[in-house]
Design an enzyme around this catalytic site. Structure first.
Site, mmCIF file in Angstrom:
data_model
loop_
_atom_site.group_PDB
_atom_site.id
_atom_site.type_symbol
_atom_site.label_atom_id
_atom_site.label_comp_id
_atom_site.label_asym_id
_atom_site.label_seq_id
_atom_site.Cartn_x
_atom_site.Cartn_y
_atom_site.Cartn_z
ATOM 1 N N SER A 117 0.831 -1.212 0.000
ATOM 2 C CA SER A 117 0.000 0.000 0.000
ATOM 3 C C SER A 117 0.863 1.259 0.000
ATOM 4 C CB SER A 117 -0.877 -0.010 1.260
ATOM 5 O OG SER A 117 -1.453 1.257 1.461
ATOM 6 N N GLN A 138 0.719 -0.420 -4.796
ATOM 7 C CA GLN A 138 -0.593 0.235 -4.912
ATOM 8 C C GLN A 138 -0.405 1.740 -4.782
ATOM 9 O OE1 GLN A 138 -2.296 1.546 -1.763
ATOM 10 N NE2 GLN A 138 -3.611 2.658 -3.212
ATOM 11 N N TYR A 140 -1.663 5.703 -4.382
ATOM 12 C CA TYR A 140 -2.582 6.786 -4.050
ATOM 13 C C TYR A 140 -1.995 8.078 -4.600
ATOM 14 C CZ TYR A 140 -5.641 4.294 -0.724
ATOM 15 O OH TYR A 140 -6.558 3.469 -0.147
ATOM 16 N N THR A 166 -5.406 2.810 -7.209
ATOM 17 C CA THR A 166 -6.700 2.752 -6.508
ATOM 18 C C THR A 166 -7.500 4.020 -6.788
ATOM 19 O OG1 THR A 166 -5.818 1.329 -4.779
ATOM 20 C CG2 THR A 166 -7.789 2.571 -4.227
ATOM 21 N N LYS A 265 -7.726 -0.359 -9.585
ATOM 22 C CA LYS A 265 -8.454 -1.018 -8.483
ATOM 23 C C LYS A 265 -9.614 -0.136 -8.030
ATOM 24 C CE LYS A 265 -7.667 -2.857 -3.795
ATOM 25 N NZ LYS A 265 -8.167 -1.877 -2.828
ATOM 26 N N HIS A 289 -13.429 -1.691 -2.134
ATOM 27 C CA HIS A 289 -12.524 -1.336 -1.031
ATOM 28 C C HIS A 289 -12.955 -2.049 0.252
ATOM 29 C CE1 HIS A 289 -9.288 1.824 -0.586
ATOM 30 N NE2 HIS A 289 -9.367 1.401 0.658
#
Ligand SMILES: Cc1cc2nc3c(=O)[nH]c(=O)nc-3n(C[C@H](O)[C@H](O)[C@H](O)COP(=O)(O)O)c2cc1C
Length: 398
Positions: A117, A138, A140, A166, A265, A289
């Protein structure tokens, strides 16, 4: 971190999700347990993820002996011993000091992958080193576009094989359990907080001592390289003026600037699946999520068939949300997923046994998948399609 004899015995008794969840509840302070367990508002979407799996039934083929069902597969040329990945979960240092590194090592030793993450407690470089060749990243959009570009460039340099963008976390959602518990990602155990946190922390002295020693306060390790003073930020410092999730323009930028596979995602419609494909992405993760963002979003497994029908022949379709049993993973494969991701299932394992706990949950899922395949008379996961399923109480295929 070696487990004590007591911890090993305790872990050996964990047979399933509910056992692990129960033990995790006894291990973690209420606010931390609810941070993982909870969803948004009335938690309808959270519950429906698992309920929709339960509403599906197998159509087994009897009289077939399958000594060793084939569970292995490949994703973007990388072989996986079974089609289950560890989903990106932020804040894991609140759960156990081994956190993302423990998860990455457990996934690698199970022959599968961990998706690190952006909101990890370890820097992405440290996670990559812990499990060479077995990690995806992942993404952000911390600190706007410059922060996002910083993460992509570092993920590239650290050798991440794929980027999972995401797109469902534009803002923090209304997670009411967190509000009620006064939960903060950057919780500090000190005199000023004693009255507020005391009732939650006093019954969990072992967790509290460990947190004070190893993890306090939880910080977004990846943001150190973006902050002015080189100190990692805590979540409350992240401005909400811009989306925390990349937009389609950002996805296009990632596609142009990262050579490996790019997955989106948080896709819940065929339209968004097609959009990801038009932008040159290689895969989608059908996901709400884990019921933690838009309350009222559909269960992931319910929209998987629509998305697999739209783009399944052009890109890899993965799914997460509510996978609790090996049979759930098989149902997802039968409806067109190439693999599933698990979130809470392994986080509970982490809470009760660190890396060993994550391994325990992964192996238990693999054992259930093997047993179900044998009882279904299905030799290989690659044989699974919708003819293996029906809806409970109906003779019709889903
Ligand atoms: C504690 C926790 C933290 C999460 N953090 C992230 C995150 O940082 N990035 C992300 O894309 N998804 C995050 N998710 C969502 C998971 O990746 C995944 O979509 C979800 O957990 C799947 O549902 P399940 O928990 O029912 O398996 C998080 C989920 C949990 C439970």
């Amino acid at each position: 971190m070696a487990l004590s004899r007591y911890q090993r015995t305790r872990l050996a008794k964990v047979l399933n999700y509910e056992d692990a969840r129960r033990l995790a509840k006894r291990t973690l302070p209420r606010g931390v347990f609810d941070y993982v367990d909870g969803g948004t508002e009335d938690e309808v979407t959270l519950r429906s993820n698992a309920e929709s799996f339960q509403a599906l039934r197998f159509r087994p083929r009897m009289g077939v002996w399958v000594p060793e069902p084939q569970l292995s597969t490949t994703l973007f040329g990388q072989s996986l011993s079974f089609p289950v990945l560890a989903a990106p979960c932020g804040g894991l240092k609140l759960i156990h000091p081994e956190a993302d590194i423990g998860v990455a090592r457990a996934a690698a030793s199970a022959g599968t992958l961990h998706v690190a993450s952006s909101a990890s407690g370890f820097a992405l470089e440290e996670i990559a080193e812990s499990s060479p060749d077995r990690h995806w990243f992942q993404l952000y959009r911390f600190m706007g576009r410059p922060g996002m570009e910083n993460l992509v460039n570092r993920a590239k340099a650290a050798g991440y094989k794929a980027i999972v963008v995401t797109v469902d976390t534009q803002v923090g959602s209304k997670r009411e359990r967190n509000w009620r518990n006064g939960f903060s990602y950057s919780m500090r155990v000190n005199a000023a907080n004693a009255v507020k946190l005391g009732p939650q922390l006093l019954p969990r002295p072992f967790w509290t001592a460990r947190y004070v020693r190893d993890g306090m306060p939880f910080q977004l390790a990846n943001t150190a390289a973006m902050s002015r003073d080189g100190v990692p930020m805590v979540l409350s410092e992240m401005a909400h003026k811009e989306s925390n999730s990349p937009t389609w323009e950002d996805v296009a930028w990632v596609r142009q600037n990262f050579d490996g596979p790019v997955l989106v995602k948080g896709v819940l419609t065929a339209e968004d699946g097609r959009k990801a494909h038009q932008l040159g992405c290689d895969g989608v993760v059908v996901s709400n999520h884990g019921g933690r963002q838009l309350e009222g979003a559909p269960a992931s497994i319910d929209v998987l068939p629509e998305i697999a029908a739209a783009v399944g022949d052009k890109m890899e379709v993965l799914v997460d949300g509510g996978v609790r049993r090996g049979g759930d993973a098989l149902k997802a494969l039968a409806l067109g997923a190439k693999a599933v991701l698990i979130g809470r299932l392994y986080v509970w394992g982490l809470a009760i046994g660190g890396q060993d706990g994550v391994s325990h949950m992964l192996e238990s899922l693999r054992a259930e998948m093997t047993c179900s395949m044998q009882l279904m008379g299905c030799p290989s996961i690659h044989d699974l399609d919708s003819t293996w399923l029906m809806r409970a109480g109906s003779a019709l295929n889903p």
